[in-house]
Scaffold this motif. Structure first.
Motif, PDB file in Angstrom:
ATOM      1  N   GLU A 125      62.494   5.436  36.871  1.00  0.00           N
ATOM      2  CA  GLU A 125      63.826   5.098  37.371  1.00  0.00           C
ATOM      3  C   GLU A 125      64.612   6.356  37.735  1.00  0.00           C
ATOM      4  N   THR A 128      63.376   7.766  40.959  1.00  0.00           N
ATOM      5  CA  THR A 128      63.869   7.018  42.111  1.00  0.00           C
ATOM      6  C   THR A 128      65.263   7.491  42.506  1.00  0.00           C
ATOM      7  N   VAL A 129      66.107   7.747  41.517  1.00  0.00           N
ATOM      8  CA  VAL A 129      67.439   8.273  41.819  1.00  0.00           C
ATOM      9  C   VAL A 129      67.323   9.608  42.551  1.00  0.00           C
ATOM     10  N   LEU A 132      66.172   9.020  46.171  1.00  0.00           N
ATOM     11  CA  LEU A 132      67.059   8.321  47.100  1.00  0.00           C
ATOM     12  C   LEU A 132      68.415   8.986  47.269  1.00  0.00           C
ATOM     13  N   ASP A 236      68.476   0.266  38.379  1.00  0.00           N
ATOM     14  CA  ASP A 236      67.902  -0.289  39.603  1.00  0.00           C
ATOM     15  C   ASP A 236      68.487   0.389  40.835  1.00  0.00           C
ATOM     16  N   PRO A 237      67.675   0.598  41.869  1.00  0.00           N
ATOM     17  CA  PRO A 237      68.176   1.217  43.101  1.00  0.00           C
ATOM     18  C   PRO A 237      69.084   0.267  43.878  1.00  0.00           C
ATOM     19  N   THR A 239      70.530  -2.233  46.622  1.00  0.00           N
ATOM     20  CA  THR A 239      69.869  -3.277  47.406  1.00  0.00           C
ATOM     21  C   THR A 239      70.228  -3.196  48.880  1.00  0.00           C
ATOM     22  N   PHE A 245      73.716   2.235  42.579  1.00  0.00           N
ATOM     23  CA  PHE A 245      72.675   1.981  41.602  1.00  0.00           C
ATOM     24  C   PHE A 245      73.263   1.076  40.514  1.00  0.00           C
TER      25      PHE A 245
END
Length: 263
Positions: A125, A128-129, A132, A236-237, A239, A245
């Motif tokens: 997680e 991912t941050v 992105l 969570d990224p 949407t 987030f």
């Protein structure tokens, strides 16, 4: 109790300490005939109380004692906690939960690492941050708190069902003779979260970093006593492009080494 109120917009730029949101009873064992008081607070020094959330931050509060629904009254905001009064004529162990409304915060570039390190997110997680979020950009977060505690009315007979139906929660399992959890399972929407970090805290700021197994379980040390808190979080990224987030921050507190009968 459901309160429809807009989230808070916060911008963090200076140094910050990790404040966990949790529930802690005045006494983990109460007697019938009078309410059992539970404190809702944010603090970096568990089990000490520190910051009280206003009642408008409460989305839902529930209690089940001895397998039956119990009344919960959201009382006044104190200096360091929001007071909840749990009333039940049914003896047994109970589960009290509080879910906050969604809130928003913004973390300036120099504070992004601090934010990610202070929460028990999975390494994937966090990666991912970093993938992105453009370098030098502010981290936009949408978050809520999901707090849960065990209490007892007269006796501490463990419940047959300790799941409360929160999106993210830590669910205890007891052995045949004990009243303290022997292990805890991390669930999201009823599904186990494997290889997920869980932080365990006891009194005097003793902290231990745990990891769930392939079925989402963490086994707890047998020799513990006193207040214990477990904390887990999901990240969570967005949407949509430019979105926030999303985090769910779950806490679970209980009294280790509790006897089955109240004093």
């Amino acid at each position: 109790m459901t309160v429809a109120v807009g989230g808070l917009g916060l911008l963090f730029s200076g140094s910050a300490a990790a404040h966990d949101f949790f529930l802690v009873p005045e006494g983990f064992v109460g007697t019938s005939g009078r309410p059992l008081i539970v404190h809702a607070t944010s603090s970096s020094d568990f089990p000490a109380l520190n910051v009280a959330s206003p009642p408008t931050r409460v989305a839902e509060v529930r209690a089940v004692v001895g397998g039956r629904s119990a009344a919960v009254e959201v009382r006044e905001k104190g200096a360091k906690s929001l007071l909840l009064a749990v009333s039940s004529d049914t003896p047994g162990m109970g589960v009290v939960t509080l879910q906050t409304i969604w809130g928003e915060s913004s973390w300036k570039p120099e504070m992004v690492d601090t934010y990610l390190e202070e929460h028990p997110f999975k390494a994937e997680e966090v990666a991912t941050v970093r993938r992105l979020l453009p370098k030098g950009e502010t981290l936009q977060i949408r978050s809520r708190r999901l707090a849960k505690t065990l209490v007892c009315v007269q006796v501490c007979t463990p419940p047959t069902q300790a799941a409360a139906g929160l999106e993210v929660e830590l669910v205890p399992e007891f052995d045949a003779a004990g009243t303290s959890p022997v292990r805890v399972q991390l669930l999201r929407n009823g599904r186990s979260l494997a290889a997920h970090p869980v932080t365990m805290r006891t009194a005097h700021d003793k902290r231990q970093n745990l990891l769930t197994d392939s079925e989402g379980w963490v086994r707890l040390p047998a020799a513990m006593s006193g207040p214990v808190m477990l904390v887990a979080a999901t990240l969570d990224p967005p949407t949509e492009l430019g979105g926030r987030f999303t985090t769910n921050n779950a806490s679970f507190t209980f009294e280790a080494g509790q006897s089955r009968a109240a004093d």
